[in-house]
Design a protein around this motif. Structure first.
Motif, PDB file in Angstrom:
ATOM      1  N   GLY A  41     112.974  68.762  75.927  1.00 19.64           N
ATOM      2  CA  GLY A  41     113.141  69.403  74.635  1.00 19.64           C
ATOM      3  C   GLY A  41     112.464  70.754  74.579  1.00 19.64           C
ATOM      4  N   TYR A  42     112.828  71.646  75.496  1.00 23.06           N
ATOM      5  CA  TYR A  42     112.176  72.944  75.581  1.00 23.06           C
ATOM      6  C   TYR A  42     112.837  73.989  74.683  1.00 23.06           C
ATOM      7  N   GLU A  46     116.276  79.174  70.922  1.00 16.38           N
ATOM      8  CA  GLU A  46     115.061  79.781  71.442  1.00 16.38           C
ATOM      9  C   GLU A  46     114.244  78.747  72.191  1.00 16.38           C
ATOM     10  N   LEU A  47     113.360  79.242  73.039  1.00 16.56           N
ATOM     11  CA  LEU A  47     112.418  78.377  73.732  1.00 16.56           C
ATOM     12  C   LEU A  47     111.292  78.029  72.780  1.00 16.56           C
ATOM     13  N   ARG A 107     117.437  72.107  82.345  1.00 18.65           N
ATOM     14  CA  ARG A 107     117.375  71.746  83.765  1.00 18.65           C
ATOM     15  C   ARG A 107     116.593  72.783  84.557  1.00 18.65           C
ATOM     16  N   VAL A 108     116.809  74.062  84.253  1.00 23.36           N
ATOM     17  CA  VAL A 108     116.112  75.134  84.970  1.00 23.36           C
ATOM     18  C   VAL A 108     114.606  75.045  84.719  1.00 23.36           C
ATOM     19  N   ILE A 109     114.209  74.809  83.477  1.00 27.83           N
ATOM     20  CA  ILE A 109     112.780  74.709  83.166  1.00 27.83           C
ATOM     21  C   ILE A 109     112.170  73.489  83.841  1.00 27.83           C
ATOM     22  N   ARG A 155     103.521  76.530  80.303  1.00 31.36           N
ATOM     23  CA  ARG A 155     103.655  76.306  78.863  1.00 31.36           C
ATOM     24  C   ARG A 155     104.184  74.911  78.555  1.00 31.36           C
ATOM     25  N   PHE A 156     105.114  74.426  79.377  1.00 34.35           N
ATOM     26  CA  PHE A 156     105.772  73.160  79.084  1.00 34.35           C
ATOM     27  C   PHE A 156     105.309  72.018  79.975  1.00 34.35           C
TER      28      PHE A 156
END
Length: 157
Positions: free
Chosen positions: A112-113, A133-134, A50-52, A105-106
């Motif tokens: 699905g990070y 991990e990311l 959610r944060v990403i 990056r995403f």
């Protein structure tokens, strides 16, 4: 019955659980990888993703080319998302990474990070342990010989 009651309690009260998730999300954003129990990692994944997603909504690249009222609206939306993410990320540098590095990056990824690797069981209580991990984090360095190094290089590609 637990109808519509999402989330694991993990043997903690609500304030302790919330603080634990905040610290885990912050650590994940700072380090890119953390080692924890499987149950905690599965629950952590919800908050970290959610944060990403908040970081991706108004990435720095989307502000380029805007002017006037559109730019002001985009900046206001970005500020709102930063304030929302601050509920879960306690570190200023980590928050900047979310809204700059991770957002770029995403940007093409719909979700699905994070990735989880099972790493065995914890001595003492035999709890299943994982590394969460990311995606895109550099592979860990191992000292188990040349065969392990080849496996790490193959996983990085």
């Amino acid at each position: 019955m637990r109808h519509l009651k999402a989330g694991r309690k993990l043997g903690r009260n609500s304030s302790h659980r919330k603080a634990m998730y905040r610290n885990m999300v912050t650590s994940l954003m700072v380090h890119g990888r953390i080692r924890t129990t499987e149950a905690k990692a599965k629950e952590l994944r919800r908050y970290a993703e959610r944060v990403i997603t908040l970081g991706k909504r108004v990435a720095p690249s989307t502000l380029e080319g805007l002017s006037g009222e559109e730019l002001e609206a985009a900046k206001a939306k970005r500020l709102h998302n930063i304030r929302q993410a601050r509920k879960w990320v306690n570190d200023k540098a980590a928050l900047q990474a979310v809204f700059n590095e991770y957002a770029e990056r995403f940007k093409d990824r719909p979700g699905g990070y994070t990735r989880m690797y099972k790493v065995g069981f914890r001595p003492g209580d035999n709890a299943p342990m994982v590394i969460i991990e990311l995606i895109g984090t550099a592979a860990p360095v191992t000292e188990e010989g040349p065969a392990a190094d080849e496996a790490v290089e193959a996983a990085a590609e």
